[in-house]
Design an enzyme around this catalytic site. Structure first.
Site, PDB file in Angstrom:
ATOM      1  N   HIS A  52      -3.426  -1.514  -1.804  1.00 37.95           N
ATOM      2  CA  HIS A  52      -4.547  -0.740  -1.284  1.00 37.95           C
ATOM      3  C   HIS A  52      -5.852  -1.173  -1.971  1.00 37.95           C
ATOM      4  O   HIS A  52      -5.866  -1.476  -3.152  1.00 37.95           O
ATOM      5  CB  HIS A  52      -4.292   0.750  -1.565  1.00 37.95           C
ATOM      6  CG  HIS A  52      -5.226   1.680  -0.883  1.00 37.95           C
ATOM      7  ND1 HIS A  52      -5.082   2.046   0.437  1.00 37.95           N
ATOM      8  CD2 HIS A  52      -6.323   2.315  -1.339  1.00 37.95           C
ATOM      9  CE1 HIS A  52      -6.044   2.888   0.775  1.00 37.95           C
ATOM     10  NE2 HIS A  52      -6.814   3.067  -0.289  1.00 37.95           N
ATOM     11  N   ASP A 102       0.833  -1.201   0.000  1.00 41.55           N
ATOM     12  CA  ASP A 102       0.000   0.000   0.000  1.00 41.55           C
ATOM     13  C   ASP A 102       0.871   1.256   0.000  1.00 41.55           C
ATOM     14  O   ASP A 102       1.537   1.559   0.991  1.00 41.55           O
ATOM     15  CB  ASP A 102      -0.905  -0.021   1.233  1.00 41.55           C
ATOM     16  CG  ASP A 102      -1.995   1.042   1.183  1.00 41.55           C
ATOM     17  OD1 ASP A 102      -1.887   1.973   0.356  1.00 41.55           O
ATOM     18  OD2 ASP A 102      -2.935   0.935   1.979  1.00 41.55           O
TER      19      ASP A 102
END
Length: 416
Positions: free
Chosen positions: A201, A170
């Protein structure tokens, strides 16, 4: 499934809308669902409906209302640009006040049993963390939050349970930020931190290119378990599963069997790829290929049962006489009249008080050996011995391993 309700702001500046989803039972514990930067769109409404199936009264407030009411964006380039504009102009402190107003509004609803938690994604995950710090909630869960590391000084105020899911790749919460978060929160009795390797993400958003189903399923199970433990509801999953099996194997009632399941369930018999996905296909499977395909002397002898917050794992000894073609187990093979006994494992997932899916595992080679269509000679397979050893662990092991006899006198093979 849901409806729109009005929520009064605490600062007297007006009111804003919230999407309310209620379980089929009509009541349950509450969850305040906190949006991504894209507003209350189809994704957020779908999550609200999903958790309503799990037994919760879910209220998703429109947190961008102070900029523009009813923001609902997709995931194309233009919508991303607009979403970041709303995010950059978002007043976080007023947003948490609006979340607190939502918590109070949800508690006041007649459908809500009183206990309330928070669930957030992306921006909503950071807000879920701040909700745990600043508001009266029993549990807060956040997925791939960004910016939490900037508010770790507030963690001393967390009174309820906190669960955070992180994506290894992420860019919005990189490794350095996770290290700060873990350093401040790891080891606390009321905190659970999970890292999902190799994912990015938004790994739990089906519409996203980064969607990773195995990680999303694991995270969901952990999230629902946290909610169950903190605020309920609590279901007797064992009794629900027993009733389902009674309809399948004892009374052989397809309608009653389907009534124990969610609106769109599925069954997957892993070794033979048989079962059905969705109510229509599964009903057809049960009606024509399962319930009445089982021999009259079919028996399920329970050996062990593990009960979690969202699922059951059953270990059973499954036995029958192959006196008819058994479509789901031995499709296309004429009856042999042979007796079969096999260990079988059923992993049964629930949503709320209904079965969602069944994953059923067994050793198909053992079945084929026992009905005489597979010669075990020279193959690492066994017949009824697998069932016998399930009940008597003292029976000989390693008989299929030619190297077992050679290791008897090998150096270091004796444990003292």
């Amino acid at each position: 499934m849901g409806t729109s309700i009005e929520i009064r702001a605490q600062d007297g500046s007006g009111s804003f809308q919230g999407y309310l989803a209620v379980p089929a039972s009509g009541s349950g514990p509450g969850i305040v669902l906190l949006q991504e930067i894209f507003g209350i769109n189809d994704t957020i409404r779908g999550i609200a409906d999903y958790y309503a199936e799990e037994g919760y009264v879910v209220l998703a407030p429109d947190l961008f209302w102070r900029q523009e009411a009813g923001v609902e964006l997709g995931y194309n380039a233009d919508d991303w640009h607009k979403a970041f504009g709303f995010y950059q102009a978002f007043d976080q402190d007023l947003g948490v006040e609006d979340i607190d107003a939502t918590v109070q509004a949800l508690r006041a609803r007649p459908e809500c049993s009183g206990a309330v938690g928070a669930l957030g994604f992306c921006l909503g995950a950071r807000l879920a963390y701040l909700t745990a710090c600043r508001c009266d909630v029993d549990v807060a869960v956040g997925y791939y939050g960004m910016g939490i590391e900037n508010h770790l000084d507030e963690a001393v105020n967390i009174g309820g349970r906190l669960v955070l899911h992180f994506a290894e790749n992420d860019e919005f919460c990189p490794a350095a930020a996770r290290l700060d978060i873990y350093g401040a929160l790891q080891g606390r009795d009321n905190t659970e931190l999970y890292l999902y390797s190799g994912v990015d993400h938004a790994f739990a958003r089906p519409a996203c290119e980064h969607y990773h189903k195995p990680s999303a399923l694991m995270a969901h199970q952990r999230s629902v378990t946290a909610f169950r433990n903190a605020i309920g509801p609590h279901y007797d999953l064992s009794a629900l599963w027993d009733k389902h099996c009674e309809y399948e194997f004892s009374t052989r009632n397809v309608e009653a069997t389907m009534a124990t399941m969610v609106a769109e369930p599925y069954v997957n018999h892993i070794p033979t790829l048989t079962g059905g996905v969705g109510a229509t296909e599964l009903f057809r499977f049960y009606q024509h290929h399962f319930v009445d395909s089982n021999p009259a002397d079919t028996q399920l002898l329970p050996v062990s049962r593990t009960i979690g917050a969202t699922q059951i794992v059953d270990e059973v000894l499954f036995s029958f006489t192959h006196d008819r073609e058994i479509d789901w187990l031995l499709p296309g093979i004429a009856p042999t009249g042979k007796r079969v006994e096999i260990p079988l494992v059923a992993i049964v997932k629930f949503r709320g008080d209904k079965l969602y899916h069944e994953h059923i595992y067994w050793d198909q080679a053992s079945v084929l050996v026992q009905i005489g269509v597979l010669d075990p000679q020279g193959l690492p397979v066994a017949g009824r011995e697998t069932a016998a050893k399930l009940l008597d662990e003292t029976l000989a092991s390693n008989g299929l391993m030619a190297s077992w006899a050679r290791s008897a006198n090998a150096e270091g093979c004796t444990h003292e």
